[in-house]
Design an enzyme around this catalytic site. Structure first.
Site, PDB file in Angstrom:
ATOM      1  N   GLN A   1       0.832  -1.217   0.000  1.00  0.00           N
ATOM      2  CA  GLN A   1       0.000   0.000   0.000  1.00  0.00           C
ATOM      3  C   GLN A   1       0.858   1.255   0.000  1.00  0.00           C
ATOM      4  O   GLN A   1       0.509   2.258   0.632  1.00  0.00           O
ATOM      5  CB  GLN A   1      -0.951  -0.003   1.208  1.00  0.00           C
ATOM      6  CG  GLN A   1      -2.209  -0.836   1.009  1.00  0.00           C
ATOM      7  CD  GLN A   1      -3.094  -0.327  -0.137  1.00  0.00           C
ATOM      8  OE1 GLN A   1      -3.088   0.861  -0.467  1.00  0.00           O
ATOM      9  NE2 GLN A   1      -3.857  -1.215  -0.737  1.00  0.00           N
ATOM     10  N   SER A   2       1.985   1.197  -0.674  1.00  0.00           N
ATOM     11  CA  SER A   2       2.926   2.320  -0.657  1.00  0.00           C
ATOM     12  C   SER A   2       2.354   3.566  -1.338  1.00  0.00           C
ATOM     13  O   SER A   2       1.978   3.531  -2.513  1.00  0.00           O
ATOM     14  CB  SER A   2       4.203   1.890  -1.364  1.00  0.00           C
ATOM     15  OG  SER A   2       5.024   3.014  -1.625  1.00  0.00           O
TER      16      SER A   2
END
Ligand code: PLP
Length: 337
Positions: free
Chosen positions: A76-77
């Protein structure tokens, strides 16, 4: 008051607003003044601190004649989402080395957005992340792609320097000089840029990094090292020592990306007192830390505290965070919903 200028592209909507948080201030008490610097509104695919860094990183990539950018991050960068968007905007290929299992057929939040921007993916584990990133780079180079490698979090000296400029932006904005700046700190580039900027601009307030994952000692030396490199890039003399860097790691203990009641409370309190979104991984944790510090009486009455919002809101709409926050919201409501 102006810093040495590094090559830069225009990607961000700047300056970002500085806003008071009167209802959150009242909810917390303690006679403080809470403000927020809205770097969740930097633009470029929902904004965040990486947009500022990418203005300098992508300028460097173009100067190197890059046709592809490669970087790494969590599944989920925010950094990977924004890098993919910047690459699309500049017509570069984007390869992302993501930590996690590849499986999800219905990606949500940042991962969904990375797909939308046409990035390609490789999957890795925390232990082999750096090695896999290097390998991806070497393979792309051998294929003649002229790749440009962006480190984790965009925290090279050039990326971090963006936050020295950001501090300059803040200090000329409405002549606003907070006594304390609080922010989420992880790869350390954002804090390093602010610390280097403070040295160069003579800002004397405290800059408190709430560690999202690393122990204080580790993060302090990472930030000091990067801040010294930023000074060098900006052609300024001197170095920053770890003792000059303020880090609080009390809230990092559950681990990266683990949502606890603290973050849930911060997310709900910001939403319901100010209509302000903070994210589950970074700004929710940092705001939770700030809330706890205020409740502990860490700041004298009258202190002007600026929460530097670094973005991340798309993760709020990612599973499993969305479901967890929804659950917390119904408990918070006394199960009225
Ligand atoms: C990357 C990120 C941070 C941390 O910034 P660093 O420069 O890596 O310390 C904080 N908040 C958000 C929302 C981020 O995406």
């Amino acid at each position: 008051m102006s810093l040495f200028a590094l090559p830069r592209l225009r990607l961000a909507h700047l300056p970002t607003p500085v806003e008071p948080l009167p209802r959150l201030t009242a909810a917390l008490g303690g006679g403080l003044e809470l403000w927020v610097k809205r770097d969740d509104q930097t633009g470029l695919a929902f904004g965040g601190n990486k947009t500022r860094k990418l203005e300098y990183l992508m300028a460097e990539a173009q100067a190197h004649g890059a046709r592809m950018v490669i970087t790494a991050g969590a599944a989920q960068s925010n950094h990977c989402r924004q890098t993919a968007a910047a690459a699309a905007r500049l017509g570069l290929e984007c390869l992302l080395v993501l930590v996690g299992p590849p499986g999800d057929p219905h990606p949500t939040g940042n991962r969904f957005l990375m797909h939308l921007f046409g990035a390609r993916f490789r999957w890795t584990t925390p232990a082999s992340r750096d090695e896999d990133l290097q390998r991806a780079f070497q393979e792309a180079w051998a294929e003649g792609k002229r790749p440009y490698l962006i480190p984790y979090g965009g925290s090279s000296p050039v990326g971090a320097a963006a936050y020295a400029y950001a501090l300059e932006e803040l200090l000329v904005q409405q002549d606003f000089h907070p006594d304390v700046i609080v922010l989420a700190s992880s790869s350390g580039g954002t804090q390093a840029g602010l610390v280097a900027g403070a040295r160069l601009l003579g800002y004397r307030g405290r800059i408190i990094g709430i560690s999202v994952d690393a122990p204080a000692e580790v993060l302090r030396s990472r930030v000091a090292h990067l801040a010294s490199e930023v000074l060098d890039r900006l052609r300024a003399p001197g170095t920053i020592a770890p003792e000059e860097v303020e880090v609080v790691d009390t809230y990092a203990e559950p681990g990266y990306g683990v949502l606890t009641e603290r973050e849930e409370e911060a997310i709900l309190l910001a939403a319901r007192t100010e209509g302000l979104l903070v994210d589950p991984v970074y700004t929710g944790r940092a705001l939770a830390g700030l809330i706890d510090l205020v409740r502990q009486g860490a700041f004298a009455p009258g202190t002007r505290v600026l929460f530097w919002h670094t973005g991340g809101t798309p993760a709020l709409l990612a599973e499993p965070y969305r479901a967890q926050v929804l659950d917390a919201a119904s408990r918070y409501n006394g199960d009225q919903s």
